[in-house]
Write an enzyme that holds these catalytic residues in place. Structure first.
Site, PDB file in Angstrom:
ATOM      1  N   CYS A 119       0.830  -1.211   0.000  1.00  0.00           N
ATOM      2  CA  CYS A 119       0.000   0.000   0.000  1.00  0.00           C
ATOM      3  C   CYS A 119       0.870   1.269   0.000  1.00  0.00           C
ATOM      4  CB  CYS A 119      -1.004  -0.035   1.154  1.00  0.00           C
ATOM      5  SG  CYS A 119      -2.345   1.162   0.953  1.00  0.00           S
ATOM      6  N   HIS A 138      -3.862  -4.931  -0.014  1.00  0.00           N
ATOM      7  CA  HIS A 138      -3.432  -5.448   1.285  1.00  0.00           C
ATOM      8  C   HIS A 138      -3.514  -6.968   1.283  1.00  0.00           C
ATOM      9  CE1 HIS A 138      -3.063  -1.726   3.649  1.00  0.00           C
ATOM     10  NE2 HIS A 138      -3.967  -1.261   2.801  1.00  0.00           N
ATOM     11  N   GLU A 181      -2.550  -8.998   3.507  1.00  0.00           N
ATOM     12  CA  GLU A 181      -2.903  -9.470   4.853  1.00  0.00           C
ATOM     13  C   GLU A 181      -4.402  -9.384   5.134  1.00  0.00           C
ATOM     14  OE1 GLU A 181      -2.430  -5.041   5.437  1.00  0.00           O
ATOM     15  OE2 GLU A 181      -1.593  -6.576   4.120  1.00  0.00           O
TER      16      GLU A 181
END
Length: 192
Positions: free
Chosen positions: A76, A174, A176
């Site tokens: 990001c 992202h 994650e």
């Protein structure tokens, strides 16, 4: 050991949790000796580019990070700061990727927030990930299409969703927060 760069730009805890969930050891640190000795480095980020870059400059990480030789993954804001320049705060970046970061045209659908399909090339980061897989995005700025693009997304306009140059990798989304595909991408990176 994986080192996650600590530079006051948020999101380190969710990245750390994701790495540990995959069974890899990691540490969140700004210590240059630890970063240098790590098997790989993750450069995450959520925040304002100018503020984050000011912190990197104050700690000398702005000149240190581009010299790393092990695999490095920007996430990001990390991707945006690895570029040549960002319009957010008119901020010069680390210059690892030869592309500028621009603000999406003003519309009622900015920021780009949510799941979007991402077309990718054969970059090792996307091994075992289906073409046009969906990942989770939250951003108002984007890196334009360039020779270093490893993946592309289309939101208002086409842009680079992932970049790769030598040992440096970066994703705008992202991983994650991107379910099984995001976990696979992190696993691919951690196994480089």
């Amino acid at each position: 050991m994986t080192a996650i760069v600590k530079y006051n730009a948020g999101n380190t805890q969710s990245v750390e949790s994701a790495v540990k969930r995959l069974g890899f050891e990691c540490i969140v640190t700004a210590d240059k000796d630890i970063l240098l000795a790590a098997n790989n480095v993750i450069f995450p980020g959520v925040g304002h580019a100018a503020t984050a870059m000011a912190h990197l400059k104050a700690t000398g990480l702005d000149t240190f990070l581009p010299q790393l030789t092990q695999p490095v993954l920007g996430i990001c804001l990390g991707l945006q700061l690895m570029c040549r320049f960002t319009e957010e705060g008119s901020t010069p970046g680390l210059g690892i990727f030869d592309v500028d970061v621009k603000r999406f045209p003003p519309t009622d659908i900015v920021p780009h927030m949510g799941w979007n399909n991402t077309g990718h090339n054969s970059c090792g980061l996307f091994n075992s990930i289906a073409p046009n897989e969906h990942f989770y995005f939250v951003h108002s700025y984007y890196a334009g299409l360039c020779a270093e693009a490893a993946a592309q997304c289309n939101y208002i306009l086409p842009y680079s969703a992932a970049l790769q140059k030598d040992n440096f990798y970066a994703v705008q989304f992202h991983p994650e927060k991107s379910g099984a595909a995001g976990e696979q991408l992190l696993k691919n990176f951690l196994s480089l």
